[in-house]
Design a protein around this motif. Structure first.
Motif, mmCIF file in Angstrom:
data_model
loop_
_atom_site.group_PDB
_atom_site.id
_atom_site.type_symbol
_atom_site.label_atom_id
_atom_site.label_comp_id
_atom_site.label_asym_id
_atom_site.label_seq_id
_atom_site.Cartn_x
_atom_site.Cartn_y
_atom_site.Cartn_z
ATOM 1 N N ARG A 36 7.869 0.802 -12.460
ATOM 2 C CA ARG A 36 7.692 1.489 -13.744
ATOM 3 C C ARG A 36 6.291 2.077 -13.881
ATOM 4 N N ILE A 37 5.865 2.728 -12.812
ATOM 5 C CA ILE A 37 4.590 3.446 -12.806
ATOM 6 C C ILE A 37 4.869 4.890 -12.423
ATOM 7 N N ILE A 38 4.303 5.834 -13.156
ATOM 8 C CA ILE A 38 4.451 7.249 -12.815
ATOM 9 C C ILE A 38 3.070 7.827 -12.517
ATOM 10 N N HIS A 39 2.988 8.663 -11.500
ATOM 11 C CA HIS A 39 1.702 9.166 -11.015
ATOM 12 C C HIS A 39 1.143 10.272 -11.913
ATOM 13 N N LEU A 40 1.975 11.272 -12.217
ATOM 14 C CA LEU A 40 1.658 12.367 -13.149
ATOM 15 C C LEU A 40 0.600 13.354 -12.654
ATOM 16 N N ASP A 41 0.180 13.250 -11.402
ATOM 17 C CA ASP A 41 -0.732 14.266 -10.861
ATOM 18 C C ASP A 41 -0.463 14.467 -9.369
ATOM 19 N N MET A 42 0.823 14.544 -9.040
ATOM 20 C CA MET A 42 1.189 14.779 -7.653
ATOM 21 C C MET A 42 0.898 16.230 -7.284
ATOM 22 N N LYS A 43 0.025 16.407 -6.297
ATOM 23 C CA LYS A 43 -0.349 17.725 -5.795
ATOM 24 C C LYS A 43 -0.870 17.541 -4.374
ATOM 25 N N PRO A 44 -0.989 18.613 -3.587
ATOM 26 C CA PRO A 44 -1.387 18.479 -2.177
ATOM 27 C C PRO A 44 -2.702 17.734 -1.970
ATOM 28 N N GLU A 45 -3.682 17.946 -2.856
ATOM 29 C CA GLU A 45 -4.990 17.291 -2.700
ATOM 30 C C GLU A 45 -4.896 15.780 -2.826
ATOM 31 N N ASN A 46 -3.833 15.297 -3.475
ATOM 32 C CA ASN A 46 -3.679 13.857 -3.668
ATOM 33 C C ASN A 46 -2.768 13.210 -2.636
ATOM 34 N N VAL A 47 -2.492 13.958 -1.571
ATOM 35 C CA VAL A 47 -1.771 13.405 -0.424
ATOM 36 C C VAL A 47 -2.672 13.547 0.793
ATOM 37 N N LEU A 48 -3.199 12.422 1.269
ATOM 38 C CA LEU A 48 -4.107 12.428 2.418
ATOM 39 C C LEU A 48 -3.404 11.914 3.661
ATOM 40 N N CYS A 49 -3.914 12.319 4.817
ATOM 41 C CA CYS A 49 -3.428 11.779 6.085
ATOM 42 C C CYS A 49 -4.326 10.622 6.495
ATOM 43 N N LEU A 50 -3.700 9.562 6.998
ATOM 44 C CA LEU A 50 -4.451 8.364 7.357
ATOM 45 C C LEU A 50 -5.449 8.648 8.470
ATOM 46 N N SER A 51 -5.062 9.524 9.398
ATOM 47 C CA SER A 51 -5.964 9.893 10.490
ATOM 48 C C SER A 51 -5.717 11.346 10.864
ATOM 49 N N LYS A 52 -6.561 11.884 11.722
ATOM 50 C CA LYS A 52 -6.420 13.280 12.161
ATOM 51 C C LYS A 52 -5.443 13.430 13.320
ATOM 52 N N GLN A 53 -4.906 12.316 13.826
ATOM 53 C CA GLN A 53 -3.969 12.372 14.935
ATOM 54 C C GLN A 53 -2.542 11.990 14.514
ATOM 55 N N GLY A 54 -2.391 10.923 13.739
ATOM 56 C CA GLY A 54 -1.063 10.463 13.352
ATOM 57 C C GLY A 54 -0.476 11.266 12.206
ATOM 58 N N ASN A 55 0.668 10.788 11.686
ATOM 59 C CA ASN A 55 1.317 11.505 10.585
ATOM 60 C C ASN A 55 1.560 10.616 9.378
ATOM 61 N N ARG A 56 0.869 9.480 9.309
ATOM 62 C CA ARG A 56 0.937 8.603 8.144
ATOM 63 C C ARG A 56 0.173 9.225 6.974
ATOM 64 N N ILE A 57 0.768 9.126 5.780
ATOM 65 C CA ILE A 57 0.100 9.686 4.601
ATOM 66 C C ILE A 57 -0.252 8.583 3.606
ATOM 67 N N LYS A 58 -1.174 8.923 2.704
ATOM 68 C CA LYS A 58 -1.560 8.028 1.621
ATOM 69 C C LYS A 58 -1.638 8.838 0.331
ATOM 70 N N ILE A 59 -0.999 8.355 -0.710
ATOM 71 C CA ILE A 59 -1.114 8.981 -2.023
ATOM 72 C C ILE A 59 -2.321 8.380 -2.726
ATOM 73 N N ILE A 60 -3.164 9.251 -3.281
ATOM 74 C CA ILE A 60 -4.408 8.806 -3.905
ATOM 75 C C ILE A 60 -4.498 9.304 -5.348
ATOM 76 N N ASP A 61 -5.607 8.975 -5.996
ATOM 77 C CA ASP A 61 -5.998 9.451 -7.326
ATOM 78 C C ASP A 61 -4.970 9.105 -8.401
ATOM 79 N N PHE A 62 -5.109 7.905 -8.943
ATOM 80 C CA PHE A 62 -4.216 7.421 -9.988
ATOM 81 C C PHE A 62 -4.875 7.508 -11.364
ATOM 82 N N GLY A 63 -5.807 8.455 -11.505
ATOM 83 C CA GLY A 63 -6.526 8.621 -12.763
ATOM 84 C C GLY A 63 -5.639 9.017 -13.931
ATOM 85 N N PHE A 64 -4.519 9.716 -13.645
ATOM 86 C CA PHE A 64 -3.589 10.119 -14.707
ATOM 87 C C PHE A 64 -2.352 9.228 -14.753
#
Length: 353
Positions: free
Chosen positions: A157-185
């Motif tokens: 029961r948590i909503i992010h409310l600011d999903m955009k490309p800048e808030n999706v990071l890659c864990l490394s420059k080689q793999g394809n794992r992502i991390k969602i960041i910035d929960f300010g909103f």
């Protein structure tokens, strides 16, 4: 033929989402008060600035563990409350595709949020890299991780409310794992209470946000639809000359696939987007249903027919242009903000003379 086969091997490798050992175990973090974070951590160079704080590289003295720390200086109770909410929400989340929190302090009118260090850069920066083979299947691989994380958040029961490309990071420059960041909103969602907001990024905001109507988990799903549209085409479905025009376009919820990049995109991918970019919020595909959609489930079996997955060269070209334009817009907004601050400062000096 040899070049194509090499690209195919890179593609097969890039699509395999490897499990990556987290840098630290999950922690239930509470904010420490009257403790100086400098006693435990060395604050190192700045990594970036956001709307509500500055992020620095840092290192824990006892373990040499490298982390990122978001520092927010607060002057009003509202600013402090917002950051406390972000820390509380991050502390309640434990998912491989969501940024992990490590520690938090309230010291000297500043809130310190120590988090996992993610060094792969923004998702769109990664896919436009010369070494990355951009295909529809690769896009689906990234989108599925995003939806998995959002599904987990919504189950809490948590909503992010600011999903955009800048808030999706890659864990490394080689793999394809992502991390969602910035929960300010981000907000906790109670289905029995009406929640309305007027914030976010216009280009990725849902019609109900623009109209200041009730928001909910469906609001995140609209934003995922926009991210998916851009990732597959390098085009933005609703962006206008300014935020007002963009919000007007969003409110009409009209978009098109009649552009050259979409000629190479499958009907199942378009169907996935269509089920998300629906103006009526309750008719949008939920995260759980999105994970069952054919476009994402076909990733479960990578067969020899994968070599038919076409390299999206035109999309990549347009994505590069899109990323550059967004950089320019952010830079222009920063200059406008600084100029406004300077005018306010000069006005204050004149009034005080």
């Amino acid at each position: 033929m040899l070049l194509y086969f090499t690209e195919y091997l890179i593609l097969r490798k890039s699509l395999h989402v490897k499990d990556v050992k987290p840098p630290f175990e999950y922690r239930n973090v509470t904010i420490k008060t009257d403790e100086n974070p400098a006693d435990k951590y060395n604050i190192l160079p700045e990594l970036g600035r956001g709307s509500f704080g500055t992020v620095f590289l840092c290192k824990e003295k006892a373990s040499d563990l490298e982390l990122a720390v978001k520092i927010v200086t607060y002057k009003k109770k509202k600013e402090k409350t917002m950051m406390e909410l972000e820390i509380d929400i991050l502390s309640s989340l434990n998912h491989p595709a969501i940024i992990s929190i490590y520690d938090a302090f309230d010291y000297g009118n500043k809130l310190y949020c120590f988090m996992e260090l993610v060094q792969g850069g923004e998702l769109f920066e990664r896919v436009i890299d010369e070494d990355f083979v951009l295909t529809e299947r690769a896009c689906a691989c990234f989108i599925r991780q995003i939806v998995e994380a959002i599904d987990y958040m919504h189950s809490k029961r948590i909503i992010h409310l600011d999903m955009k490309p800048e808030n999706v990071l890659c864990l490394s420059k080689q793999g394809n794992r992502i991390k969602i960041i910035d929960f300010g909103f981000a907000r906790r969602y109670d289905p029995h209470k009406q929640l309305q907001v007027m914030f976010g990024t216009a280009e990725f905001s849902a019609p109900e946000v623009v109209a200041f109507e009730e928001i909910g988990p469906w609001t995140d799903m609209w934003s995922i639809g926009v991210i998916c549209y851009v990732l597959l085409s390098g085009l933005s479905p609703f962006v206008g000359a300014d935020d007002f025009e963009t919000m007007t376009n969003v409110s009409f919820a009209k978009y098109s696939f009649d552009y050259a990049p979409f000629e190479e995109i499958s009907s199942t991918a378009k169907d996935f987007i269509e089920k998300l970019l629906i103006k009526e919020p309750t008719k949008r595909m939920k995260a759980k249903n999105a994970l069952k959609h054919e476009w994402l489930t076909q990733l479960d079996c990578i067969s020899e027919s994968s070599h038919k997955d076409i390299t999206l060269s035109l999309t990549k070209t347009k994505l590069k242009r899109y990323v550059i334009l967004r950089r320019w817009r952010k830079a222009a907004l920063s200059v406008m903000f600084i100029n406004k601050l300077n005018k306010l400062s000069n006005s204050h000096l004149l009034n005080s003379c």
